[in-house]
Design a protein around this motif. Structure first.
Motif, mmCIF file in Angstrom:
data_model
loop_
_atom_site.group_PDB
_atom_site.id
_atom_site.type_symbol
_atom_site.label_atom_id
_atom_site.label_comp_id
_atom_site.label_asym_id
_atom_site.label_seq_id
_atom_site.Cartn_x
_atom_site.Cartn_y
_atom_site.Cartn_z
ATOM 1 N N LYS A 27 66.103 50.996 36.501
ATOM 2 C CA LYS A 27 66.820 50.153 37.453
ATOM 3 C C LYS A 27 66.093 48.821 37.558
ATOM 4 C CE LYS A 27 64.411 51.976 41.457
ATOM 5 N NZ LYS A 27 64.503 52.559 42.770
ATOM 6 N N LEU A 28 66.836 47.828 37.957
ATOM 7 C CA LEU A 28 66.254 46.503 38.105
ATOM 8 C C LEU A 28 65.372 46.475 39.350
ATOM 9 C CD1 LEU A 28 65.998 43.573 37.220
ATOM 10 C CD2 LEU A 28 68.019 43.056 38.582
ATOM 11 N N GLU A 29 64.119 46.161 39.133
ATOM 12 C CA GLU A 29 63.174 46.026 40.234
ATOM 13 C C GLU A 29 62.570 44.635 40.154
ATOM 14 O OE1 GLU A 29 60.335 49.154 39.847
ATOM 15 O OE2 GLU A 29 61.815 50.709 40.204
ATOM 16 N N ILE A 30 62.572 43.936 41.258
ATOM 17 C CA ILE A 30 62.020 42.588 41.298
ATOM 18 C C ILE A 30 60.990 42.535 42.414
ATOM 19 C CG2 ILE A 30 62.497 40.133 41.661
ATOM 20 C CD1 ILE A 30 65.322 40.665 40.589
ATOM 21 N N GLU A 31 59.835 42.002 42.105
ATOM 22 C CA GLU A 31 58.768 41.850 43.094
ATOM 23 C C GLU A 31 58.448 40.365 43.220
ATOM 24 O OE1 GLU A 31 54.141 43.241 43.822
ATOM 25 O OE2 GLU A 31 55.236 43.992 42.099
ATOM 26 N N ARG A 32 58.341 39.895 44.439
ATOM 27 C CA ARG A 32 57.993 38.499 44.690
ATOM 28 C C ARG A 32 56.604 38.459 45.298
ATOM 29 N NH1 ARG A 32 60.777 35.180 49.344
ATOM 30 N NH2 ARG A 32 58.739 34.975 50.248
ATOM 31 N N ILE A 33 55.760 37.610 44.742
ATOM 32 C CA ILE A 33 54.404 37.435 45.253
ATOM 33 C C ILE A 33 54.219 35.966 45.593
ATOM 34 C CG2 ILE A 33 51.951 37.584 44.705
ATOM 35 C CD1 ILE A 33 52.644 39.871 42.786
ATOM 36 N N ASP A 34 53.820 35.702 46.827
ATOM 37 C CA ASP A 34 53.546 34.340 47.275
ATOM 38 C C ASP A 34 52.048 34.083 47.181
ATOM 39 O OD1 ASP A 34 56.210 33.664 48.049
ATOM 40 O OD2 ASP A 34 55.963 34.900 49.836
ATOM 41 N N VAL A 35 51.691 32.997 46.490
ATOM 42 C CA VAL A 35 50.300 32.574 46.383
ATOM 43 C C VAL A 35 50.259 31.116 46.805
ATOM 44 C CG1 VAL A 35 48.322 32.254 44.859
ATOM 45 C CG2 VAL A 35 49.867 34.187 44.495
ATOM 46 N N GLU A 66 61.358 41.941 32.640
ATOM 47 C CA GLU A 66 60.238 41.277 31.966
ATOM 48 C C GLU A 66 59.270 42.305 31.384
ATOM 49 O OE1 GLU A 66 59.919 38.074 31.149
ATOM 50 O OE2 GLU A 66 61.905 37.871 32.023
ATOM 51 N N ASP A 67 59.043 43.405 32.098
ATOM 52 C CA ASP A 67 58.174 44.460 31.571
ATOM 53 C C ASP A 67 58.736 45.024 30.265
ATOM 54 O OD1 ASP A 67 56.450 44.187 33.712
ATOM 55 O OD2 ASP A 67 57.238 45.930 34.798
ATOM 56 N N ALA A 68 60.050 45.247 30.220
ATOM 57 C CA ALA A 68 60.684 45.773 29.009
ATOM 58 C C ALA A 68 60.541 44.785 27.854
ATOM 59 C CB ALA A 68 62.163 46.091 29.272
ATOM 60 N N LYS A 69 60.763 43.515 28.122
ATOM 61 C CA LYS A 69 60.623 42.487 27.074
ATOM 62 C C LYS A 69 59.192 42.429 26.573
ATOM 63 C CE LYS A 69 64.242 39.422 28.771
ATOM 64 N NZ LYS A 69 64.505 38.129 29.409
ATOM 65 N N THR A 70 58.246 42.468 27.495
ATOM 66 C CA THR A 70 56.833 42.405 27.115
ATOM 67 C C THR A 70 56.459 43.595 26.245
ATOM 68 O OG1 THR A 70 56.272 41.161 29.095
ATOM 69 C CG2 THR A 70 54.471 42.333 28.010
#
Length: 104
Positions: free
Chosen positions: A41-49, A60-64
């Motif tokens: 399933k599509l999982e998206i994580e946002r990280i604020d720095v 992106e993990d699959a592509k990598t």
């Protein structure tokens, strides 16, 4: 008629061995090798720095994963075949470009 060998990869040692075997088979047949990497399933994580946002997703993990295996196959196989992009989807196209060494 062009031949295609498709192999699924997930980063595991078993999948890497299957990809290696598929690469040898594709070369022997003069076929195009396509790597497929799926995600549940599509999982998206946002990280604020600070003031920046970074997004990471299962896509992106699959592509990598596919690109990493493609680079490994390029190093392992002396002359990988590449017969164009076909209708395989972006991950496979990226994997073939990585295998050829012209980025992603």
């Amino acid at each position: 008629m062009s031949s295609i060998v498709i192999v699924g990869v997930d980063g595991s040692p078993t999948a890497e061995a299957a990809a290696s075997r598929a690469g040898v088979l594709a070369q022997a047949l003069g076929a195009e090798l396509q790597l497929a990497c799926a995600f549940e399933k599509l999982e998206i994580e946002r990280i604020d720095v600070g003031t920046e946002e970074f997004f990471f997703s299962s896509v992106e993990d699959a592509k990598t994963t596919a690109e990493t295996v493609a680079r490994s196959l390029k190093a392992e196989l002396p002359r990988p075949q590449d017969r164009g992009q076909g209708g395989a989807g972006q991950t496979c196209r990226r994997a073939r470009r990585a295998r050829r060494g012209d980025g992603g």
